[in-house]
Design an enzyme around this catalytic site. Structure first.
Site, PDB file in Angstrom:
ATOM      1  N   GLU A   1      34.769 -19.376  46.760  1.00 37.36           N
ATOM      2  CA  GLU A   1      35.736 -20.130  45.951  1.00 37.36           C
ATOM      3  C   GLU A   1      36.757 -19.182  45.332  1.00 37.36           C
ATOM      4  O   GLU A   1      36.377 -18.109  44.833  1.00 37.36           O
ATOM      5  CB  GLU A   1      34.982 -20.859  44.826  1.00 37.36           C
ATOM      6  CG  GLU A   1      35.841 -21.747  43.963  1.00 37.36           C
ATOM      7  CD  GLU A   1      35.079 -22.260  42.741  1.00 37.36           C
ATOM      8  OE1 GLU A   1      34.359 -21.464  42.094  1.00 37.36           O
ATOM      9  OE2 GLU A   1      35.201 -23.459  42.443  1.00 37.36           O
TER      10      GLU A   1
ATOM     11  N   HIS B   1      38.821 -17.230  42.854  1.00 34.75           N
ATOM     12  CA  HIS B   1      38.575 -16.818  41.470  1.00 34.75           C
ATOM     13  C   HIS B   1      39.771 -16.028  40.956  1.00 34.75           C
ATOM     14  O   HIS B   1      39.629 -14.917  40.428  1.00 34.75           O
ATOM     15  CB  HIS B   1      37.283 -15.997  41.371  1.00 34.75           C
ATOM     16  CG  HIS B   1      36.064 -16.853  41.185  1.00 34.75           C
ATOM     17  ND1 HIS B   1      35.556 -17.636  42.186  1.00 34.75           N
ATOM     18  CD2 HIS B   1      35.270 -17.076  40.100  1.00 34.75           C
ATOM     19  CE1 HIS B   1      34.502 -18.296  41.731  1.00 34.75           C
ATOM     20  NE2 HIS B   1      34.299 -17.979  40.473  1.00 34.75           N
TER      21      HIS B   1
ATOM     22  N   ASP C   1      30.898 -16.287  42.637  1.00 35.25           N
ATOM     23  CA  ASP C   1      29.815 -17.189  42.211  1.00 35.25           C
ATOM     24  C   ASP C   1      28.497 -16.921  42.935  1.00 35.25           C
ATOM     25  O   ASP C   1      27.455 -17.491  42.560  1.00 35.25           O
ATOM     26  CB  ASP C   1      30.220 -18.658  42.441  1.00 35.25           C
ATOM     27  CG  ASP C   1      31.187 -19.153  41.383  1.00 35.25           C
ATOM     28  OD1 ASP C   1      31.478 -18.409  40.435  1.00 35.25           O
ATOM     29  OD2 ASP C   1      31.645 -20.304  41.523  1.00 35.25           O
TER      30      ASP C   1
ATOM     31  N   HIS D   1      27.433 -21.598  40.448  1.00 31.55           N
ATOM     32  CA  HIS D   1      28.645 -22.395  40.685  1.00 31.55           C
ATOM     33  C   HIS D   1      28.387 -23.791  40.123  1.00 31.55           C
ATOM     34  O   HIS D   1      27.547 -24.531  40.634  1.00 31.55           O
ATOM     35  CB  HIS D   1      28.882 -22.427  42.204  1.00 31.55           C
ATOM     36  CG  HIS D   1      30.003 -23.278  42.682  1.00 31.55           C
ATOM     37  ND1 HIS D   1      31.322 -23.016  42.392  1.00 31.55           N
ATOM     38  CD2 HIS D   1      30.010 -24.382  43.492  1.00 31.55           C
ATOM     39  CE1 HIS D   1      32.090 -23.920  42.999  1.00 31.55           C
ATOM     40  NE2 HIS D   1      31.314 -24.765  43.660  1.00 31.55           N
TER      41      HIS D   1
ATOM     42  N   GLU E   1      29.655 -26.651  40.170  1.00 25.11           N
ATOM     43  CA  GLU E   1      29.751 -27.855  41.005  1.00 25.11           C
ATOM     44  C   GLU E   1      28.464 -28.126  41.796  1.00 25.11           C
ATOM     45  O   GLU E   1      28.268 -29.215  42.318  1.00 25.11           O
ATOM     46  CB  GLU E   1      30.918 -27.725  41.994  1.00 25.11           C
ATOM     47  CG  GLU E   1      32.288 -27.916  41.366  1.00 25.11           C
ATOM     48  CD  GLU E   1      32.877 -26.650  40.778  1.00 25.11           C
ATOM     49  OE1 GLU E   1      32.109 -25.718  40.434  1.00 25.11           O
ATOM     50  OE2 GLU E   1      34.115 -26.574  40.653  1.00 25.11           O
TER      51      GLU E   1
ATOM     52  N   HIS F   1      36.320 -20.632  34.171  1.00 24.42           N
ATOM     53  CA  HIS F   1      36.389 -20.249  35.584  1.00 24.42           C
ATOM     54  C   HIS F   1      37.285 -19.027  35.793  1.00 24.42           C
ATOM     55  O   HIS F   1      38.466 -19.069  35.470  1.00 24.42           O
ATOM     56  CB  HIS F   1      36.911 -21.423  36.419  1.00 24.42           C
ATOM     57  CG  HIS F   1      37.072 -21.073  37.859  1.00 24.42           C
ATOM     58  ND1 HIS F   1      35.991 -20.848  38.688  1.00 24.42           N
ATOM     59  CD2 HIS F   1      38.177 -20.856  38.613  1.00 24.42           C
ATOM     60  CE1 HIS F   1      36.436 -20.529  39.894  1.00 24.42           C
ATOM     61  NE2 HIS F   1      37.757 -20.517  39.872  1.00 24.42           N
TER      62      HIS F   1
ATOM     63  N   GLU G   1      33.113 -14.482  33.455  1.00 22.57           N
ATOM     64  CA  GLU G   1      32.905 -14.054  34.850  1.00 22.57           C
ATOM     65  C   GLU G   1      33.581 -12.706  35.122  1.00 22.57           C
ATOM     66  O   GLU G   1      33.019 -11.853  35.814  1.00 22.57           O
ATOM     67  CB  GLU G   1      33.439 -15.117  35.822  1.00 22.57           C
ATOM     68  CG  GLU G   1      32.544 -16.338  35.899  1.00 22.57           C
ATOM     69  CD  GLU G   1      32.970 -17.310  36.994  1.00 22.57           C
ATOM     70  OE1 GLU G   1      32.074 -17.892  37.614  1.00 22.57           O
ATOM     71  OE2 GLU G   1      34.180 -17.492  37.224  1.00 22.57           O
TER      72      GLU G   1
HETATM   73 ZN   LIG Z   1      32.869 -18.735  39.218  1.00 12.01          ZN
END
Ligand SMILES: [Zn+2]
Length: 259
Positions: free
Chosen positions: A34, A36, A45, A120, A122, A177, A182
Site C-alpha cells: 500500500e 505510504h 504495513d 494494516h 483495513e 497513515h 509509522e
Molecule cells: Zn501503514
C-alpha cells in the site's frame, strides 16, 4: 546472515518439529502492499508487524510465520485509498480464505496458539472472519484446543506513549497513515528504507462522516499521507517499541495462560 531462531522460514522441518513440541505461540504478521506517501516503502504495513512480532516472539519463545504480504483494499480514511499506484490489494474473500488456510495448516502440524498480528487497519474484520471460520473447521474435526488472538499493534500504544509521539495532540489512528507513528517506527527498525528528505508536512485530511464509492478523491491529500509526518523520529520509534513489545508479550502470556 545467520538463521533466526524465531523465523519459521529459517527453520528446517526437523527444527520445526522440535520447536512445535514446546507449544509455542506462533505469530502470523498480516500486512499490505500500500502506498505510504513519498517517504515510506509500499511494504510498510508488512515490515512493521513483522519487526514487532519478531521482538515479541523473542520474549515469549514464539515463532514467526512467513507474513501475509498483501491485505484488504486501502480505504481513503485509513490508507489513502485503493487508487494509488503501487497499492496491490486482495478481495476480502481471498484474504479470509488465505488466512483461514494458513491457520488450518499450522494447526494440522501441531500449533495450538496463534496470533494474527495485523499491520494494516483495513484487514481487521476479515481476520476476525478467518479466525472464526478456521475455528469452525477445527471444531468439525473435533478439535477444541486451538486459540487465536487477533491484534493490531497500534491498539497497545498507551496514553503516555501517545503523548511522546504527539505532544501537540493526537489526530487518530486512522489519520496516522504514513504519519508520525509509522514513520518513527520505520526510522527505528528500517532507516535504510525511509526517504527522510521527502517526509511530508501537510495538514490532516478532513473526511465527511460517510464513505463514497467510487472514492471521492477530493479530501485525500495528493501525497497519500493523511496527517503530518514531520514530527517523526527514530527516537520516537524506539519509545513505541520499548513500550509496546513488552506489553504485547505480557498480554499474550495472560491471554494464552500457561503452556
Ligand atoms: Zn501503514
Amino acid at each position: 546472515m545467520a538463521a533466526s531462531p524465531t523465523q519459521i522460514a529459517d527453520l528446517t522441518w526437523y527444527d520445526f518439529v522440535e520447536r512445535v513440541k514446546a507449544n509455542p505461540i506462533v505469530f502470523l504478521p498480516i500486512g499490505s502492499v500500500e502506498q505510504h506517501g513519498p517517504h515510506l516503502p509500499l511494504a510498510t504495513d508488512t515490515l512493521l508487524p513483522q519487526a514487532l512480532a519478531t521482538a515479541v516472539a523473542e520474549r515469549v519463545g514464539g515463532l514467526v510465520a512467513p507474513p501475509v504480504a498483501y491485505g484488504y483494499k486501502s480505504q481513503p480514511k485509513s490508507g489513502g485509498g485503493n487508487h494509488f499506484p503501487g497499492t496491490l490489494s486482495l478481495d476480502a474473500n481471498v484474504l479470509i480464505g488465505l488466512v483461514r488456510n494458513i491457520v488450518n495448516e499450522l494447526v494440522r502440524h501441531g500449533v495450538r496458539r496463534i496470533v494474527l498480528f495485523d499491520g494494516h487497519m483495513e484487514n481487521q474484520w476479515f481476520l476476525v472472519e478467518a479466525a472464526d471460520l478456521a475455528l469452525r473447521d477445527q471444531a468439525m474435526l473435533g478439535r477444541d484446543d486451538v486459540k487465536i488472538i487477533k491484534l493490531g499493534y497500534w491498539e497497545f500504544i498507551t496514553k503516555a506513549t501517545e503523548q511522546v509521539l504527539f505532544p501537540d495532540g493526537f489526530p487518530s489512528w486512522e489519520l496516522e497513515h504514513a504519519a508520525v507513528m509509522e514513520t518513527s517506527v520505520m526510522l527505528h527498525v528500517r532507516p535504510d528504507l525511509v526517504r527522510s528528505a521527502l517526509i511530508p508536512d501537510g495538514p490532516a485530511a478532513a473526511f465527511p462522516p460517510y464513505d463514497v464509492y467510487p472514492f471521492d478523491t477530493g479530501p485525500i491529500p495528493d501525497t497519500g499521507v493523511l496527517s503530518s509526518a514531520a514530527a517523526a523520529s527514530a527516537q520516537k520509534g524506539e519509545v513505541v517499541l520499548a513500550q509496546v513489545v513488552p506489553d504485547i508479550a505480557a498480554a499474550l502470556r495472560e491471554a494464552f495462560g500457561p503452556e
